[in-house]
Design a protein around this motif. Sequence first.
Motif, PDB file in Angstrom:
ATOM      1  N   LYS A   3       0.822  -1.204   0.000  1.00  0.00           N
ATOM      2  CA  LYS A   3       0.000   0.000   0.000  1.00  0.00           C
ATOM      3  C   LYS A   3       0.860   1.260   0.000  1.00  0.00           C
ATOM      4  O   LYS A   3       0.382   2.335   0.307  1.00  0.00           O
ATOM      5  CB  LYS A   3      -0.925  -0.008   1.211  1.00  0.00           C
ATOM      6  N   THR A   4       2.121   1.129  -0.349  1.00  0.00           N
ATOM      7  CA  THR A   4       3.036   2.259  -0.373  1.00  0.00           C
ATOM      8  C   THR A   4       2.531   3.321  -1.350  1.00  0.00           C
ATOM      9  O   THR A   4       2.147   3.014  -2.471  1.00  0.00           O
ATOM     10  CB  THR A   4       4.451   1.808  -0.770  1.00  0.00           C
ATOM     11  N   GLN A   5       2.551   4.546  -0.879  1.00  0.00           N
ATOM     12  CA  GLN A   5       2.135   5.689  -1.693  1.00  0.00           C
ATOM     13  C   GLN A   5       3.314   6.639  -1.827  1.00  0.00           C
ATOM     14  O   GLN A   5       4.144   6.751  -0.927  1.00  0.00           O
ATOM     15  CB  GLN A   5       0.958   6.427  -1.038  1.00  0.00           C
ATOM     16  N   PHE A   6       3.371   7.333  -2.954  1.00  0.00           N
ATOM     17  CA  PHE A   6       4.424   8.312  -3.204  1.00  0.00           C
ATOM     18  C   PHE A   6       3.795   9.690  -3.347  1.00  0.00           C
ATOM     19  O   PHE A   6       2.757   9.846  -3.979  1.00  0.00           O
ATOM     20  CB  PHE A   6       5.186   7.964  -4.482  1.00  0.00           C
ATOM     21  N   TYR A   7       4.456  10.681  -2.763  1.00  0.00           N
ATOM     22  CA  TYR A   7       4.051  12.074  -2.854  1.00  0.00           C
ATOM     23  C   TYR A   7       5.282  12.865  -3.284  1.00  0.00           C
ATOM     24  O   TYR A   7       6.359  12.687  -2.726  1.00  0.00           O
ATOM     25  CB  TYR A   7       3.556  12.587  -1.497  1.00  0.00           C
ATOM     26  N   VAL A   8       5.140  13.715  -4.314  1.00  0.00           N
ATOM     27  CA  VAL A   8       6.272  14.449  -4.855  1.00  0.00           C
ATOM     28  C   VAL A   8       5.946  15.936  -4.879  1.00  0.00           C
ATOM     29  O   VAL A   8       4.895  16.345  -5.386  1.00  0.00           O
ATOM     30  CB  VAL A   8       6.625  13.967  -6.287  1.00  0.00           C
ATOM     31  N   CYS A   9       6.858  16.740  -4.331  1.00  0.00           N
ATOM     32  CA  CYS A   9       6.665  18.194  -4.330  1.00  0.00           C
ATOM     33  C   CYS A   9       6.992  18.741  -5.715  1.00  0.00           C
ATOM     34  O   CYS A   9       8.098  18.546  -6.220  1.00  0.00           O
ATOM     35  CB  CYS A   9       7.564  18.841  -3.284  1.00  0.00           C
ATOM     36  N   PRO A  10       6.051  19.471  -6.338  1.00  0.00           N
ATOM     37  CA  PRO A  10       6.301  20.022  -7.671  1.00  0.00           C
ATOM     38  C   PRO A  10       7.253  21.225  -7.651  1.00  0.00           C
ATOM     39  O   PRO A  10       7.745  21.632  -8.689  1.00  0.00           O
ATOM     40  CB  PRO A  10       4.905  20.435  -8.154  1.00  0.00           C
ATOM     41  N   VAL A  11       7.522  21.768  -6.463  1.00  0.00           N
ATOM     42  CA  VAL A  11       8.401  22.935  -6.357  1.00  0.00           C
ATOM     43  C   VAL A  11       9.862  22.508  -6.192  1.00  0.00           C
ATOM     44  O   VAL A  11      10.731  22.892  -6.962  1.00  0.00           O
ATOM     45  CB  VAL A  11       7.961  23.847  -5.187  1.00  0.00           C
ATOM     46  N   CYS A  12      10.137  21.684  -5.172  1.00  0.00           N
ATOM     47  CA  CYS A  12      11.527  21.324  -4.857  1.00  0.00           C
ATOM     48  C   CYS A  12      11.896  19.892  -5.239  1.00  0.00           C
ATOM     49  O   CYS A  12      13.062  19.524  -5.197  1.00  0.00           O
ATOM     50  CB  CYS A  12      11.806  21.546  -3.377  1.00  0.00           C
ATOM     51  N   GLY A  13      10.913  19.064  -5.595  1.00  0.00           N
ATOM     52  CA  GLY A  13      11.183  17.690  -5.981  1.00  0.00           C
ATOM     53  C   GLY A  13      11.313  16.719  -4.817  1.00  0.00           C
ATOM     54  O   GLY A  13      11.665  15.556  -5.014  1.00  0.00           O
ATOM     55  N   SER A  23      -1.751  12.824   4.609  1.00  0.00           N
ATOM     56  CA  SER A  23      -1.844  14.219   4.197  1.00  0.00           C
ATOM     57  C   SER A  23      -0.478  14.842   4.442  1.00  0.00           C
ATOM     58  O   SER A  23      -0.030  14.951   5.581  1.00  0.00           O
ATOM     59  CB  SER A  23      -2.927  14.934   5.005  1.00  0.00           C
ATOM     60  N   PHE A  24       0.182  15.231   3.356  1.00  0.00           N
ATOM     61  CA  PHE A  24       1.537  15.759   3.452  1.00  0.00           C
ATOM     62  C   PHE A  24       1.621  17.079   2.695  1.00  0.00           C
ATOM     63  O   PHE A  24       0.915  17.281   1.710  1.00  0.00           O
ATOM     64  CB  PHE A  24       2.543  14.777   2.847  1.00  0.00           C
ATOM     65  N   SER A  25       2.489  17.953   3.167  1.00  0.00           N
ATOM     66  CA  SER A  25       2.700  19.219   2.465  1.00  0.00           C
ATOM     67  C   SER A  25       4.188  19.515   2.411  1.00  0.00           C
ATOM     68  O   SER A  25       4.968  19.050   3.236  1.00  0.00           O
ATOM     69  CB  SER A  25       1.950  20.362   3.145  1.00  0.00           C
ATOM     70  N   CYS A  26       4.564  20.288   1.409  1.00  0.00           N
ATOM     71  CA  CYS A  26       5.951  20.699   1.213  1.00  0.00           C
ATOM     72  C   CYS A  26       5.912  22.022   0.460  1.00  0.00           C
ATOM     73  O   CYS A  26       5.062  22.198  -0.427  1.00  0.00           O
ATOM     74  CB  CYS A  26       6.710  19.629   0.425  1.00  0.00           C
ATOM     75  N   CYS A  27       6.781  22.929   0.800  1.00  0.00           N
ATOM     76  CA  CYS A  27       6.862  24.234   0.124  1.00  0.00           C
ATOM     77  C   CYS A  27       5.509  24.947   0.140  1.00  0.00           C
ATOM     78  O   CYS A  27       5.152  25.648  -0.811  1.00  0.00           O
ATOM     79  CB  CYS A  27       7.395  24.087  -1.295  1.00  0.00           C
ATOM     80  N   THR A  30      -0.122  21.345  -0.430  1.00  0.00           N
ATOM     81  CA  THR A  30      -0.570  20.009  -0.053  1.00  0.00           C
ATOM     82  C   THR A  30      -0.276  19.076  -1.224  1.00  0.00           C
ATOM     83  O   THR A  30      -0.683  19.335  -2.350  1.00  0.00           O
ATOM     84  CB  THR A  30      -2.079  19.997   0.269  1.00  0.00           C
ATOM     85  N   LEU A  31       0.455  18.006  -0.943  1.00  0.00           N
ATOM     86  CA  LEU A  31       0.880  17.098  -2.002  1.00  0.00           C
ATOM     87  C   LEU A  31      -0.197  16.077  -2.312  1.00  0.00           C
ATOM     88  O   LEU A  31      -0.861  15.570  -1.407  1.00  0.00           O
ATOM     89  CB  LEU A  31       2.162  16.379  -1.590  1.00  0.00           C
ATOM     90  N   LEU A  32      -0.331  15.773  -3.580  1.00  0.00           N
ATOM     91  CA  LEU A  32      -1.281  14.769  -4.028  1.00  0.00           C
ATOM     92  C   LEU A  32      -0.580  13.428  -4.153  1.00  0.00           C
ATOM     93  O   LEU A  32       0.587  13.351  -4.556  1.00  0.00           O
ATOM     94  CB  LEU A  32      -1.880  15.153  -5.381  1.00  0.00           C
TER      95      LEU A  32
END
Length: 124
Positions: A3-13, A23-27, A30-32
């Motif tokens: 059930k591993t999920q990946f979340y990638v920040c579009p700003v910093c990678g 629910s995760f956020s970066c820069c 909120t990351l999808l």
Amino acid sequence: MKKTQFYVCPVCGNVITAVGQGSFSCCGITLLEQEPETCDENHQIILETVDNEYHVTMDHPMDKGHYISFIAYVTSGSVEVVKLYPEQDISVRFKKKGTGILYAYCNRHGMYRMLVKLNRANRG
């Protein structure tokens, strides 16, 4: 780990992995959750067996504006992530750990996946 999920920040990678949804956020964003697609003709994952390892390559641009950001190998018991950078070759090795899924993340087109089946022919 399935059930591993990946979340990638579009700003910093930045890459965040989770063993389930979260629910995760970066820069300040909120990351999808990344929804992996089956490999297409422009995002083929090439898998070769070398000794007791999988050698993963791709024929994909590695320019500053368009590149594979990471490749991951997820099995029922582990997650391995290798971060890649622009102008670097796409050449990654993972120790064989059985049936799993390979993921590749393109910074322009998103995540792609390929099933890896361990069978008698490719047992190391």
